[in-house]
Design a protein around this motif. Structure first.
Motif, PDB file in Angstrom:
ATOM      1  N   TYR A  54       0.710  -1.409   0.076  1.00  9.15           N
ATOM      2  CA  TYR A  54      -0.199   0.037   0.067  1.00  9.15           C
ATOM      3  C   TYR A  54       0.832   1.136   0.074  1.00  9.15           C
ATOM      4  CZ  TYR A  54      -3.882  -3.200   1.226  1.00  9.15           C
ATOM      5  OH  TYR A  54      -4.555  -4.177   1.398  1.00  9.15           O
ATOM      6  N   HIS A  55       2.035   1.202   0.331  1.00  5.60           N
ATOM      7  CA  HIS A  55       2.967   2.217   0.514  1.00  5.60           C
ATOM      8  C   HIS A  55       3.965   2.320  -0.788  1.00  5.60           C
ATOM      9  CE1 HIS A  55       1.247   3.222   4.414  1.00  5.60           C
ATOM     10  NE2 HIS A  55       1.264   1.657   4.485  1.00  5.60           N
ATOM     11  N   GLN A  67      -5.032  -0.382   6.505  1.00  9.59           N
ATOM     12  CA  GLN A  67      -4.751  -0.447   5.056  1.00  9.59           C
ATOM     13  C   GLN A  67      -5.664   0.229   4.050  1.00  9.59           C
ATOM     14  OE1 GLN A  67      -5.015  -5.011   4.686  1.00  9.59           O
ATOM     15  NE2 GLN A  67      -2.885  -5.004   5.340  1.00  9.59           N
ATOM     16  N   ALA A  70      -4.811   3.778   3.803  1.00  9.45           N
ATOM     17  CA  ALA A  70      -3.483   4.035   3.043  1.00  9.45           C
ATOM     18  C   ALA A  70      -4.006   4.060   1.590  1.00  9.45           C
ATOM     19  CB  ALA A  70      -2.513   2.831   3.313  1.00  9.45           C
TER      20      ALA A  70
END
Length: 336
Positions: free
Chosen positions: A137-138, A167, A170
């Motif tokens: 997710y990053h 999550q 994000a």
């Protein structure tokens, strides 16, 4: 059936200068159950469930490449050829060990090619990352590549299916994420706190999955119920195969049964317990579509009918919250 906006912007179709928003019926169809891991569902029953859903006004069907190793996609693809106006979402990412490095351009395109072949389309309506590891997710590279796949015409939009609220938040922060799929039901209420408001503010669609807590909220099970060996409600009770939150929404089975009995008197006359749970979800602001599964035509018809009931009263919602606080919150709220 009431329609709600799922995707606010997609890649344009041929001849368009901009993608149009996608609206779908408020009750969709979750096609995991007709793929695998829920005991045997014959092809005849699966097709009857799908066709009955369309007849009842369902226009959104959610599947994944790993549901029955493509079986679910093939069944939904055949439905799409018979009813080309429906919207189909699929997922990718669970065909390999869950390592961030496996979420690569090469693997994405291989998975995407297989899904397009199974569903019989050149461009997929919506592709979701299938509950990837948190570092994904990053990753700027992952989302840059998803943008590239939209530009290539492989899909019109992309989203994510998540396990946790963190999550989801994000993903919502990503500028081109169209939708977030998350577990939401009377036994999993944490998304109400931050996820739904953030998604609504960002214009991100919310797909509510596991709406009946793997059938617990149907009110049909008791302490003597037995599930087949190939049913995740048997083999994943403690997270042996995948995240335990996907099975009974992560709630201890006996505790869930006790909570259902406390909810049962709240169900309005003429409504089943399952329809009550679905209506509770539909009442939550920010929910775009709820995706119950169905293993036969009767279940598909009953699920779709939940959209036709009036919203539950504030008093009933308060009682559902009280049952959650007493029975469920200590078990699940901090986990997901």
């Amino acid at each position: 059936m009431e329609e709600r906006t799922l995707i606010t912007r997609t890649a344009p179709r041929a001849g368009e200068t901009d993608g149009a928003p996608v609206a779908v019926g408020a009750v969709g169809f979750g096609a995991w159950q007709i793929g695998a891991s829920w005991g045997e569902v014959g092809e005849g029953d699966a097709n009857a469930a799908l066709e009955t859903a369309v007849e009842a006004g369902v226009s959104f069907f959610d599947t994944a490449d790993v549901y029955g190793d493509g079986r679910s996609e093939l069944l939904v693809g055949a439905l799409l050829r018979r009813h080309p106006g429906i919207t189909v979402a699929t997922k990718m990412g669970r065909r390999m060990e869950q390592l961030p490095e496996n979420y690569s351009p090469e693997h994405f395109r291989a998975w995407n090619d297989a899904s397009r072949a199974n569903l019989g389309v050149e461009t997929l309506d919506l592709v979701q990352l299938h509950c990837p590891p948190t570092p994904v997710y990053h990753s700027e590279a992952v989302f840059d590549d998803l943008d590239a796949m939209v530009a290539e015409g492989r899909m019109r939009a992309y989203g994510v299916s998540v396990e946790t609220c963190e999550q989801a938040l994000a993903a919502i922060g990503r500028p081109n994420v169209a939708s977030v799929q998350i577990i939401l039901n009377p036994f999993r209420q944490k998304p109400l706190e931050a996820v739904l408001p953030a998604a609504e503010k960002a214009g991100v669609g919310v797909i509510a999955r596991v709406p009946l807590a793997s059938g617990l909220l149907s009110g049909r099970y008791d302490a003597g119920t037995r599930f087949a060996e190939d049913d995740h409600r048997n083999f994943n009770r403690h997270g042996e195969a995948f995240d335990v939150g996907e099975t009974f929404a992560g709630v201890d089975y006996e505790t869930g049964l006790a909570a259902v009995e406390r909810l049962r008197p709240l169900v309005p006359e003429g409504m089943t317990m399952a329809q009550f749970a679905l209506r509770w979800i539909l009442d939550q602001r920010g929910v775009s579509v709820v995706i119950p599964g169905a293993r036969n035509a009767a279940q598909a018809k009953a699920n779709a009918a939940a959209a036709g009931f009036a919203p539950l009263s504030e008093e009933v919602h308060a009682e559902v919250a009280a049952v959650y606080d007493e029975f469920i919150r200590p078990l699940v709220h901090h986990r997901w």
